[in-house]
Write a protein that holds these residues in place. Structure first.
Motif, mmCIF file in Angstrom:
data_model
loop_
_atom_site.group_PDB
_atom_site.id
_atom_site.type_symbol
_atom_site.label_atom_id
_atom_site.label_comp_id
_atom_site.label_asym_id
_atom_site.label_seq_id
_atom_site.Cartn_x
_atom_site.Cartn_y
_atom_site.Cartn_z
ATOM 1 N N THR A 61 0.866 -1.175 0.000
ATOM 2 C CA THR A 61 0.000 0.000 0.000
ATOM 3 C C THR A 61 0.906 1.230 0.000
ATOM 4 N N VAL A 62 0.287 2.391 -0.112
ATOM 5 C CA VAL A 62 1.097 3.614 -0.046
ATOM 6 C C VAL A 62 1.724 3.777 1.341
ATOM 7 N N HIS A 63 1.177 3.049 2.288
ATOM 8 C CA HIS A 63 1.642 3.207 3.670
ATOM 9 C C HIS A 63 2.865 2.358 3.978
ATOM 10 N N GLU A 64 3.270 1.545 3.035
ATOM 11 C CA GLU A 64 4.370 0.623 3.289
ATOM 12 C C GLU A 64 5.629 1.369 3.728
ATOM 13 N N GLY A 65 6.257 0.847 4.788
ATOM 14 C CA GLY A 65 7.498 1.428 5.283
ATOM 15 C C GLY A 65 7.294 2.647 6.161
ATOM 16 N N ARG A 66 6.071 3.080 6.293
ATOM 17 C CA ARG A 66 5.823 4.231 7.161
ATOM 18 C C ARG A 66 5.448 3.753 8.554
ATOM 19 N N ILE A 67 5.699 4.615 9.501
ATOM 20 C CA ILE A 67 5.310 4.305 10.870
ATOM 21 C C ILE A 67 4.345 5.381 11.324
ATOM 22 N N TYR A 68 3.177 4.958 11.706
ATOM 23 C CA TYR A 68 2.164 5.926 12.131
ATOM 24 C C TYR A 68 2.039 5.879 13.643
ATOM 25 N N GLN A 69 2.152 7.045 14.243
ATOM 26 C CA GLN A 69 1.996 7.116 15.694
ATOM 27 C C GLN A 69 0.624 7.673 16.024
ATOM 28 N N LEU A 70 0.030 7.094 17.042
ATOM 29 C CA LEU A 70 -1.309 7.506 17.443
ATOM 30 C C LEU A 70 -1.335 7.744 18.941
ATOM 31 N N PRO A 134 -9.578 -0.801 -0.173
ATOM 32 C CA PRO A 134 -9.424 -0.244 -1.530
ATOM 33 C C PRO A 134 -9.441 1.283 -1.552
ATOM 34 N N GLN A 135 -10.283 1.904 -0.694
ATOM 35 C CA GLN A 135 -10.369 3.373 -0.792
ATOM 36 C C GLN A 135 -9.182 4.063 -0.142
ATOM 37 N N ASN A 136 -8.426 3.332 0.670
ATOM 38 C CA ASN A 136 -7.326 3.972 1.388
ATOM 39 C C ASN A 136 -5.940 3.572 0.904
ATOM 40 N N ARG A 137 -5.839 2.416 0.267
ATOM 41 C CA ARG A 137 -4.493 1.896 0.001
ATOM 42 C C ARG A 137 -3.730 2.715 -1.017
ATOM 43 N N LYS A 138 -4.449 3.495 -1.814
ATOM 44 C CA LYS A 138 -3.751 4.236 -2.871
ATOM 45 C C LYS A 138 -3.808 5.752 -2.671
ATOM 46 N N LEU A 139 -4.417 6.175 -1.585
ATOM 47 C CA LEU A 139 -4.549 7.618 -1.356
ATOM 48 C C LEU A 139 -3.165 8.273 -1.236
ATOM 49 N N ALA A 140 -3.015 9.398 -1.900
ATOM 50 C CA ALA A 140 -1.753 10.127 -1.798
ATOM 51 C C ALA A 140 -1.541 10.561 -0.352
ATOM 52 N N GLN A 141 -0.317 10.399 0.123
ATOM 53 C CA GLN A 141 -0.027 10.702 1.524
ATOM 54 C C GLN A 141 0.875 11.925 1.628
ATOM 55 N N PRO A 142 0.728 12.651 2.724
ATOM 56 C CA PRO A 142 1.640 13.794 2.923
ATOM 57 C C PRO A 142 3.074 13.305 3.037
ATOM 58 N N PRO A 143 4.046 14.160 2.722
ATOM 59 C CA PRO A 143 5.448 13.741 2.777
ATOM 60 C C PRO A 143 5.820 13.236 4.153
ATOM 61 N N GLU A 144 6.741 12.305 4.157
ATOM 62 C CA GLU A 144 7.131 11.678 5.416
ATOM 63 C C GLU A 144 8.084 12.578 6.163
ATOM 64 N N GLY A 145 8.416 12.151 7.345
ATOM 65 C CA GLY A 145 9.464 12.847 8.081
ATOM 66 C C GLY A 145 8.940 13.897 9.026
#
Lengths: 163, 553
Positions: A61-70, A134-145
């Motif tokens: 997904t677009v989220h691969e390799g990212r770490i999301y903190q909540l 499906p509706q989330n896996r390809k959504l453009a994400q803000p830049p990382e970091g």
């Protein structure tokens, strides 16, 4: 005898603190599927209210390799009521408020129909599944970091005081 | 069994520091365990892990209890204990290709304006730009760019410069973080917070301890609120300044009054300055002349030619470069009502060189260091003429609205350049026309003027009071200090601008938390509560005192 035990087990309600201690241990020991992590913010908080969770972006997904903190907030009525969930890392996701990072209960069924059996781990896992939808896996994400891009006011105050 | 286990653990202990087993769980599902001491740094721990898996240390991202472990922390600072599990994710290679990665890279200052612009507008939006503007303003005119920048952000400009500078130069992320925070707005709006910030500065505290009157001022939320309010509202500001002026001249006309003023200056202003500049990290830069010379050459130099021919070139550049048109027509910010009224008040208090005062005040907003030079050297009347000239204001504006030109100026000074290299964010700020445009808006100008003019006056009185009366030497020394103070106040003024919308917030919303607290305490009259909170600017304790009929406490 066993039947009695069984019926008793289903009627016994685990008190909030035991439940949260259980979750704390699971989080620390890393029991579970290993793609989410969570723990208490402040070990001295007797009410065990404020928690931090991490979701590792699911592969393919677009989220691969990212770490999301909540941030998770377990109110006094947890687990009867759902905890408040807020993304600290910026994320573009259908059920997440883009500005505040708040997971909208109305858009996230698990929060809307909260059951006391659900745990924070379930919640994080479900959010991860939502990332694969499906509706989330390809959504453009803000830049990382920009982990901690949203810093709560207390943090800000501290920072300014340090300055 | 138990005894056996214990003996193993104790066998691993070295000088009281026990090695423990920590489980590592990789994102691909594999698991392994390592033995480490809990007091080791995360960075060292990563190196240890790199020996046990195929992920190099710099690509490892470790997560424990939902938190990402930072290299410069110890393991036990995260509460790690024996047999706990750390998650490991393979992060992207350090040389990221995204623009965000490029902007965070401190070592590489060659950031193109387009990237900088993208980064700037991406997160903070309009607000971020404003915040930056506040910091840029004093920073531009003054040597200690990083330090004054931060002080501008913090509104009152009272934190220790040294620490700020060090923090910011060493950690550009921090700067960025601060800028990205929308909560800064709240900070500006919360006098309580401001006060706690001031009280957290040990030097400030010392001053306050020595001057109880000052403590009273700083402890009075009303005054602080008023100050913030004033910073936000140019009208109010002018009003206040006029009042101060009048009071000042009254004091001055009474016998011993002048000496009193001078004592005040010495007792209050100087320690203030010391508190803000104490051992500034880049000490030489404080009030150093290269900057004065820099801006003096480019700005002042052009001015002394009366700005008749040089603006024409820059002016033509503006038409192409000013992509964001200024919403407010800006014919001449210095000939506005603010300048006029100030000129009047100064005449009363000090007839010599009165024309120079507003001019200097206004100019200081743009190029503070120049003050030091021009104060003694330039003929006041020439100065005021220059400033009355619309061509000059146009040139100033074009200067600020043209990123290339700015760059040129910044690049032509080695010291400034090295500072920029240390702070890529600063460079971004400088290159963002939006920010620069905001800086040159007439409101900002007038605020700065209004703030700085009485200070200039105070300083002049001080310098004329010196027995030597040379003005050249003593005057400039004072001006050094004055510049600092002006920077401080400049930051305040510009900082205040960053919260233009907040006065519209209804008090119910503004004090929502305090209101609910009061409700919980048993004060059910919401209107009364709001009134009390307003009077105490949201201080619940003070509000309670007030509600209990003890308004003086």
């Amino acid at each position: 005898m066993q039947q009695v035990m069984g019926s008793e087990g289903s009627s016994v309600v685990v008190p909030r603190n035991f439940r949260l201690l259980e979750e704390l241990e699971r989080g620390e020991k890393g029991i579970g599927d290993g793609t989410v992590s969570y723990g208490m913010d402040d070990a001295d908080d007797v009410y065990m209210q404020s928690w931090t969770g991490t979701i590792i972006g699911p592969p393919n997904t677009v989220h691969e390799g990212r770490i999301y903190q909540l941030k998770l907030f377990c109110g006094k009525d947890y687990p009867e009521k759902a905890p408040g969930v807020r993304f600290q890392t910026r994320i573009n996701m259908s059920c997440v408020d883009r500005e505040t990072g708040l997971v909208e209960p109305s858009l996230f069924p698990m929060l809307a129909d909260w059951q006391r059996e659900y745990t924070m781990e379930d919640l994080l896992t479900q959010l991860k599944k939502e990332m694969m939808s499906p509706q989330n896996r390809k959504l453009a994400q803000p830049p990382e970091g920009n982990e901690g891009g949203r810093v709560n006011q207390k943090g800000l105050m501290l920072k300014c005081c340090i300055l | 069994m138990g005894a056996e286990g214990e003996s193993i653990v104790s066998g691993g202990s070295i000088g009281g520091v026990e090695e423990v087993t920590v489980n590592i769980r990789c994102s691909n599902g594999s698991k392994f365990s390592v033995r480490t001491i809990l007091s080791s740094m995360v960075g060292a721990f990563k190196a240890l892990l790199a020996q046990n898996c195929d992920v190099p240390a710099e690509q490892q991202r470790l997560i424990y209890k939902g938190r990402i472990l930072k290299d410069d922390q110890t393991l036990d600072s995260y509460g790690l204990q024996a047999n706990h599990t750390i998650h490991m994710v393979r992060g992207s290679a350090p040389a990221g290709s995204s623009p965000a990665a490029a902007t965070t890279n401190t070592g590489n200052p060659t950031i193109t304006p387009s990237v900088a612009l993208g980064g700037g507008s991406n997160e903070g939006g309009g607000f971020g730009g404003n915040g930056l503007g506040a910091s840029l303003y004093p920073g531009l005119g003054f040597g200690a760019l990083g330090g004054t920048g931060a002080s501008g952000l913090l509104g009152a400009g009272l934190p220790e410069f040294e620490q700020v500078q060090q923090q910011l130069t060493q950690n550009p992320n921090m700067m960025r973080e601060i800028m990205n925070m929308p909560a800064i707005q709240n900070l500006m709006n919360n006098p309580d917070l401001m006060r706690s910030m001031m009280m957290n500065n040990p030097q400030m505290r010392e001053i306050i301890d020595r001057n109880p009157e000052l403590a009273h001022i700083l402890n009075d939320p009303g005054i602080l609120r008023q100050t913030l309010e004033a910073a936000r509202n140019p009208e109010l500001m002018r009003e206040m300044m006029r009042n101060t002026d009048r009071a000042m001249s009254n004091i001055e006309s009474s016998p011993e009054g002048f000496n009193m003023l001078r004592r005040m200056y010495e007792n209050v202003q100087e320690p203030f300055l010391n508190a803000t500049t104490m051992g500034g990290g880049i000490g030489n830069d404080v009030g150093s002349n290269p900057f004065a010379a820099l801006l003096g050459n480019h700005v002042g130099g052009a001015q002394t030619t009366d700005g008749s021919n040089s603006p024409s070139t820059t002016g033509s550049e503006t038409t192409t470069a000013a992509t964001a048109p200024n919403a407010n027509p800006l014919p001449n910010p210095w000939s506005g009502t603010g300048g006029g009224s100030q000129a009047n008040t100064t005449t009363r208090s000090n007839p010599t060189g009165d024309a120079g005062a507003p001019g200097i005040g206004g100019l200081a907003g743009l190029a503070l260091p120049e003050l030091g030079n021009t104060f003694g050297m330039l003929d006041p009347s020439v100065m005021s003429q220059i400033l009355q000239n619309p061509a000059i204001s146009q040139m100033m504006q074009s200067l600020f609205s043209n990123p290339q030109y700015m760059n040129q100026i910044l690049g032509s000074n080695p010291q400034l350049r090295s500072m920029l290299d240390l702070n890529p964010q600063l460079r971004e700020m400088m290159q963002n026309p939006e920010i620069l445009r905001q800086l040159t808006s007439p409101e900002t100008m007038q605020q700065m003027m209004a703030l700085q003019q009485p200070l200039a006056q105070l300083n002049r009185q001080q310098s004329t009071g010196e027995p030597a009366q040379t003005g050249g030497t003593t005057g400039t020394q004072n001006n050094m200090g004055l510049e600092l103070l002006m920077n401080m106040f400049g930051g305040l003024g510009a900082g205040g601008l960053t919260v233009p919308n907040t006065p519209d917030v209804p008090p119910e919303e503004l004090y929502a938390t305090q209101l609910s607290q009061l409700q919980e305490m048993g004060f059910f009259d919401t209107q009364e509560n709001i009134r009390a909170l307003r009077a105490t600017s949201g201080n619940v304790h003070a509000a309670v005192e007030r509600l209990l009929g003890n308004p003086n406490q």
